[in-house]
Design a protein around this motif. Structure first.
Motif, PDB file in Angstrom:
ATOM      1  N   ARG A 137     -10.816   5.519 -10.359  1.00 20.71           N
ATOM      2  CA  ARG A 137     -10.784   3.966 -10.053  1.00 20.71           C
ATOM      3  C   ARG A 137     -11.060   2.854 -11.212  1.00 20.71           C
ATOM      4  N   ARG A 181       0.922  -1.107   0.071  1.00 20.65           N
ATOM      5  CA  ARG A 181      -0.078   0.028   0.107  1.00 20.65           C
ATOM      6  C   ARG A 181       0.885   1.204   0.016  1.00 20.65           C
ATOM      7  N   ASN A 190      -3.471  10.188  -6.307  1.00 20.81           N
ATOM      8  CA  ASN A 190      -4.157   8.904  -6.664  1.00 20.81           C
ATOM      9  C   ASN A 190      -5.642   9.212  -6.032  1.00 20.81           C
ATOM     10  N   GLY A 191      -6.589   9.051  -6.724  1.00 15.42           N
ATOM     11  CA  GLY A 191      -7.888   8.754  -6.305  1.00 15.42           C
ATOM     12  C   GLY A 191      -8.515   7.604  -5.684  1.00 15.42           C
ATOM     13  N   ALA A 192      -7.793   6.723  -6.312  1.00 14.51           N
ATOM     14  CA  ALA A 192      -8.098   5.243  -6.165  1.00 14.51           C
ATOM     15  C   ALA A 192      -6.874   4.454  -5.678  1.00 14.51           C
ATOM     16  N   VAL A 193      -6.925   3.513  -4.733  1.00 12.38           N
ATOM     17  CA  VAL A 193      -5.887   2.478  -4.530  1.00 12.38           C
ATOM     18  C   VAL A 193      -6.609   1.151  -4.365  1.00 12.38           C
ATOM     19  N   VAL A 194      -6.211   0.142  -5.162  1.00  9.53           N
ATOM     20  CA  VAL A 194      -6.928  -1.327  -4.960  1.00  9.53           C
ATOM     21  C   VAL A 194      -5.873  -2.240  -4.341  1.00  9.53           C
ATOM     22  N   LEU A 195      -6.206  -2.806  -3.461  1.00  4.83           N
ATOM     23  CA  LEU A 195      -5.431  -3.998  -3.039  1.00  4.83           C
ATOM     24  C   LEU A 195      -6.087  -5.291  -3.337  1.00  4.83           C
TER      25      LEU A 195
END
Lengths: 81, 160, 160, 81
Positions: free
Chosen positions: C99, C15, C23-28
């Protein structure tokens, strides 16, 4: 009868308060209340575009009947997330 | 599990809330506060919610997607109040036996949250602030993503 | 950042590796060891890799997707050796301004990892063990997901 | 010339070792080596389905020329993630 009105975000700022109680005639529907509010708060006119209403925490159509003490919220375009 | 909070979001708690040995896939989605919008520098975001309705709507949305996509579990926390740039405004956790279902559900949850859940974002700039999508939002008139939210006064509203 | 490790994966490090104020979106994405496969109880998984080639392939895949989807950053750790049920075999982190790009990239990364990256999973059962997709895998003959990997001996191979 | 062979997963178990060095004729291509390996390790026959080869850590076509000391890996169907 009395209903509880809630205002949020840009609409809350336009009206100048987060909530108020209002008297409406017995048998009034949501559309009647909407007209009453636009007269009472001329600043609402600028926020008609995209405005929705909730009655008792659910999105509601204009013909929804109001009941004593029910909570009505004005929901301007949402932008969560 | 759905939650509204005024503190930084505990993503590890969300991960634990959806954990289980039947899950092949867990997806965490973080919606973070960006430093700029349409080229304009953002100082911070402020979120406001119609809390009771927002919680009910998030819960209903999670349950609908869980059933339809065959998910194991859905958990979501949305932050309220001030959110500094770089911190998360919302975190969503989805677990499922298979990854396709989990990824599809994440996309749909976030898209519908932005249409149906009564939460509002204010962007604060050096020279002012704007409620996103409101009459005073210069973006709202142009951005098709905002335009799709427009409806006549007292229209029947969401839950499409 | 791509990594192969024989210890539990540090998702928080991934992360952090993709964090940034744009960044508006972080995906794990967590690919976890499931307790059962095709109704059969799994005791644990064991992963093996052609390490040099796997690292190069993961790096190339991340870079390709970063450029094509307009991502900010991609980071991935895959675990090797024994992975107990409930723990993560791989974790992928993707950050992006928006996203949709992040979610699409996660789906594509995992799908292509399963086709192109030389890493192998052995499922260990109470009464034996099987390399997934191998000649001795009873699933390989039936499962279309495995069948699509079949090619003639010495075929030109991956990177489609 | 000599090439280095690597075996993985089910193929490693079938062959009974993770690696070996092999002599191939000068000018040999990957397809020549594949035939040589199938003769040397009859157990490989059961793993032909889906088998790919890598030369110097890249997937390689059958006509790829081999060079002194190069690493060739047999890649059975992968299953990471």
């Amino acid at each position: 009868m009395q209903v509880q009105i809630r205002y949020f975000a840009a609409v809350r700022e336009a009206v100048g308060r987060p909530a108020e109680a209002l008297e409406v005639p017995a048998g009034a529907r949501l559309a009647d209340l909407a007209r009453l509010l636009e007269t009472r708060h001329p600043a609402l006119a600028a926020h008609r575009h995209g405005l929705r209403y909730a009655v008792a925490e659910r999105f509601a159509a204009p013909d929804t009947p109001l009941t004593e003490g029910v909570e009505v919220a004005l929901i301007p375009p949402v932008s969560g997330g | 599990m759905v939650l509204l909070t005024r503190s930084p979001i505990d993503a590890e708690a969300l991960r634990r809330a959806v954990a289980g040995p039947a899950n092949g896939a867990v997806v965490l989605f973080f919606g973070d506060a960006r430093e700029a919008t349409a080229g304009r520098r953002v100082l911070e975001l402020v979120y406001e919610a119609y809390e009771g309705m927002a919680l009910a709507a998030l819960r209903a949305l999670g349950e609908e997607l869980r059933a339809r996509h065959g998910l194991s579990a859905v958990a979501c926390t949305h932050r309220l109040g001030r959110v500094p740039v770089g911190e998360s405004a919302m975190v969503l956790a989805v677990s499922a036996p298979h990854r396709e279902a989990a990824l599809a559900a994440v996309g749909e949850f976030v898209r519908r949250l932005k249409q149906e859940v009564p939460i509002w974002k204010q962007e604060r700039f050096e020279d002012g602030a704007v409620w996103v999508g409101s009459a005073s939002d210069p973006q709202a008139a142009q951005d098709p993503a905002h335009a799709t939210r427009a409806e006549p006064v007292s229209g029947p509203g969401g839950r499409t």
